[in-house]
Design a protein around this motif. Structure first.
Motif, PDB file in Angstrom:
ATOM      1  N   ARG A 207      46.901  38.146  46.652  1.00  0.00           N
ATOM      2  CA  ARG A 207      47.568  36.810  47.729  1.00  0.00           C
ATOM      3  C   ARG A 207      48.600  36.990  48.598  1.00  0.00           C
ATOM      4  O   ARG A 207      48.350  36.303  49.877  1.00  0.00           O
ATOM      5  N   ILE A 208      49.232  37.892  48.595  1.00  0.00           N
ATOM      6  CA  ILE A 208      49.654  38.248  49.564  1.00  0.00           C
ATOM      7  C   ILE A 208      48.770  39.157  50.525  1.00  0.00           C
ATOM      8  O   ILE A 208      49.537  38.927  52.006  1.00  0.00           O
ATOM      9  N   ILE A 209      48.038  39.636  50.844  1.00  0.00           N
ATOM     10  CA  ILE A 209      47.302  40.005  51.979  1.00  0.00           C
ATOM     11  C   ILE A 209      46.226  38.656  52.006  1.00  0.00           C
ATOM     12  O   ILE A 209      45.449  39.060  53.466  1.00  0.00           O
ATOM     13  N   GLY A 210      46.521  38.233  51.634  1.00  0.00           N
ATOM     14  CA  GLY A 210      44.882  36.815  51.777  1.00  0.00           C
ATOM     15  C   GLY A 210      43.784  36.924  51.934  1.00  0.00           C
ATOM     16  O   GLY A 210      43.485  36.505  52.189  1.00  0.00           O
ATOM     17  N   GLY A 211      43.789  37.363  50.616  1.00  0.00           N
ATOM     18  CA  GLY A 211      42.299  37.200  50.348  1.00  0.00           C
ATOM     19  C   GLY A 211      41.750  36.827  49.670  1.00  0.00           C
ATOM     20  O   GLY A 211      42.843  36.581  48.279  1.00  0.00           O
ATOM     21  N   ILE A 212      40.517  36.839  48.855  1.00  0.00           N
ATOM     22  CA  ILE A 212      40.651  35.408  48.120  1.00  0.00           C
ATOM     23  C   ILE A 212      39.630  36.379  46.922  1.00  0.00           C
ATOM     24  O   ILE A 212      38.138  37.026  46.612  1.00  0.00           O
ATOM     25  N   ASN A 213      40.703  36.500  45.291  1.00  0.00           N
ATOM     26  CA  ASN A 213      40.098  36.931  44.710  1.00  0.00           C
ATOM     27  C   ASN A 213      38.224  36.403  43.808  1.00  0.00           C
ATOM     28  O   ASN A 213      38.719  35.186  43.006  1.00  0.00           O
ATOM     29  N   GLN A 214      37.409  36.781  44.423  1.00  0.00           N
ATOM     30  CA  GLN A 214      36.025  35.952  43.777  1.00  0.00           C
ATOM     31  C   GLN A 214      36.621  36.391  41.969  1.00  0.00           C
ATOM     32  O   GLN A 214      35.749  35.276  41.106  1.00  0.00           O
ATOM     33  N   ALA A 215      37.527  36.774  41.518  1.00  0.00           N
ATOM     34  CA  ALA A 215      37.437  37.017  39.468  1.00  0.00           C
ATOM     35  C   ALA A 215      38.636  36.189  39.354  1.00  0.00           C
ATOM     36  O   ALA A 215      39.153  35.917  38.152  1.00  0.00           O
ATOM     37  N   GLY A 216      39.771  35.345  40.387  1.00  0.00           N
ATOM     38  CA  GLY A 216      40.588  34.956  40.260  1.00  0.00           C
ATOM     39  C   GLY A 216      40.701  33.965  39.462  1.00  0.00           C
ATOM     40  O   GLY A 216      41.693  33.397  38.529  1.00  0.00           O
ATOM     41  N   HIS A 217      39.373  32.967  39.388  1.00  0.00           N
ATOM     42  CA  HIS A 217      39.440  31.694  38.278  1.00  0.00           C
ATOM     43  C   HIS A 217      39.292  32.828  36.586  1.00  0.00           C
ATOM     44  O   HIS A 217      39.595  31.809  35.862  1.00  0.00           O
ATOM     45  N   ILE A 218      39.421  34.106  36.411  1.00  0.00           N
ATOM     46  CA  ILE A 218      39.086  33.968  34.776  1.00  0.00           C
ATOM     47  C   ILE A 218      40.471  34.275  34.412  1.00  0.00           C
ATOM     48  O   ILE A 218      41.420  35.141  34.711  1.00  0.00           O
ATOM     49  N   PRO A 219      40.767  33.820  33.341  1.00  0.00           N
ATOM     50  CA  PRO A 219      42.192  33.840  32.660  1.00  0.00           C
ATOM     51  C   PRO A 219      42.505  35.157  32.072  1.00  0.00           C
ATOM     52  O   PRO A 219      42.986  34.811  31.315  1.00  0.00           O
ATOM     53  N   GLN A 220      42.114  36.638  33.044  1.00  0.00           N
ATOM     54  CA  GLN A 220      42.332  37.398  32.037  1.00  0.00           C
ATOM     55  C   GLN A 220      43.154  38.403  32.919  1.00  0.00           C
ATOM     56  O   GLN A 220      42.920  38.290  33.965  1.00  0.00           O
TER      57      GLN A 220
END
Length: 326
Positions: A207-220
């Motif tokens: 989030r800080i570097i402005g990237g979109i984590n492709q696995a960020g929607h997984i609540p683990q």
């Protein structure tokens, strides 16, 4: 009158000394356990978070260390004779209880990966604090705990401010990137199909570097996914955990990965073998930002910033650590 004054001063010093000896802190650890510790700690064992110790200069209080610290570049730079401190096991869960009890620690800092080990040590009469920072704020909290344990709060506060300076620099640049220009990123772990998800410090750094984590929607914290899923995500940049047993070339030259944009463009990078539970997380974040958005950070002198950070926070040079790492 003079004797009364001297007597009063002596009593005041005695009361002050007793109050210092009786000082304690109460801390609620990652497992929800409330632990009361007398401070400052005189004898401590650290299975984890030893990179935080590197800034505190309290090695005379450390009577046991996790075995992984023996091969840590930063620890070897600040404490060349680190192997003189005995190990009672590793952060991965192996514990030599005989060695641990022999050291008679006032507190043990342990990773919560295996809660049963913390329970076992507690049953042996040891005071154990379980840590597992899953966000930047939790890391700050754990760092402040270390400061309180050894009466080094000022050093910790200073380190946090230096970290925040670098994070602010990154945010200033990344905030200027349009939403439709932000890159899809992925962090892979011990095996290429193990990905960092929405819980954890890595997600905060993305989030800080402005990237979109492709696995960020997984609540683990982490998840095993298929190669087909990674292909479908099609990340622009892939980062590999620094302690993984494989290299960037193993991904770049693997035909299964050839259709992924990060592979086609050569944007697969192995992170330095640095702990993310450490002040130098800020330097890792800057490195990741530069790799992700070189066009927005092309005027940043990474080596100069790292050198300045290491000298201020650890009182050593970045070049010293690099020599050990290489």
């Amino acid at each position: 009158m003079t004797r009364k004054i001297l007597l009063f001063i002596a009593l005041f010093i005695l009361v002050l000394a007793v109050s210092i000896q009786a000082a304690s802190i109460t801390y609620k650890d990652k497992l929800g356990r409330v632990v009361n510790i007398s401070v400052p700690v005189k004898r401590a064992v650290f299975f984890e978070t030893y990179e935080i110790l590197a800034l505190l200069d309290v090695w005379d209080k450390i009577v046991g260390i996790g075995s992984y610290a023996y091969d840590n570049d930063l620890i070897n730079a600040v404490k060349p004779n680190i192997r003189n401190i005995p190990t009672a096991g590793s952060g991965g869960g192996q514990i030599n209880i005989e060695v641990l009890l022999k050291q008679k620690p006032d507190v043990v800092i342990a990773w919560t990966w295996k809660p049963e080990n913390i329970k076992f040590m507690e049953e042996k009469g040891l005071k154990v604090i379980g840590v597992y920072p899953e966000s930047l704020d939790e890391l700050y909290d754990v760092m402040r705990l270390h400061g309180k344990l050894f009466n080094r709060q000022k050093k910790v506060d200073f380190a946090i401010k230096e970290m925040q300076k670098i994070f602010s620099l990154i945010k200033e640049r990344s905030s200027q990137i349009p939403q439709d220009s932000k890159k899809k990123v992925l962090w892979i772990g011990g095996k290429p199909t193990s990905v960092a998800c929405g819980i954890g410090i890595t997600n905060d750094i993305f989030r800080i570097i402005g990237g979109i984590n492709q696995a960020g929607h997984i609540p683990q914290r982490n998840a095993d996914v298929s190669i087909e899923q990674i292909i479908a995500w099609n990340p622009d940049v892939i980062f590999i955990w620094g302690n993984a047993k494989y290299q960037a070339k193993d991904i770049l030259y693997n035909p299964q990965w050839r259709h992924i944009r990060a592979v086609r463009d050569g944007n697969v990078y192995k992170s330095p073998q640095w702990s993310t539970w450490s002040p130098r997380l800020a330097i890792v974040a800057l490195w990741m930002a530069i790799k992700t958005y070189p066009e927005h950070f092309n005027d940043i002198d990474f080596e100069r910033i790292a050198e300045d950070f290491y000298k201020k926070v650890y009182s050593i040079s970045y070049s010293q650590v690099k020599q050990i790492e290489n």
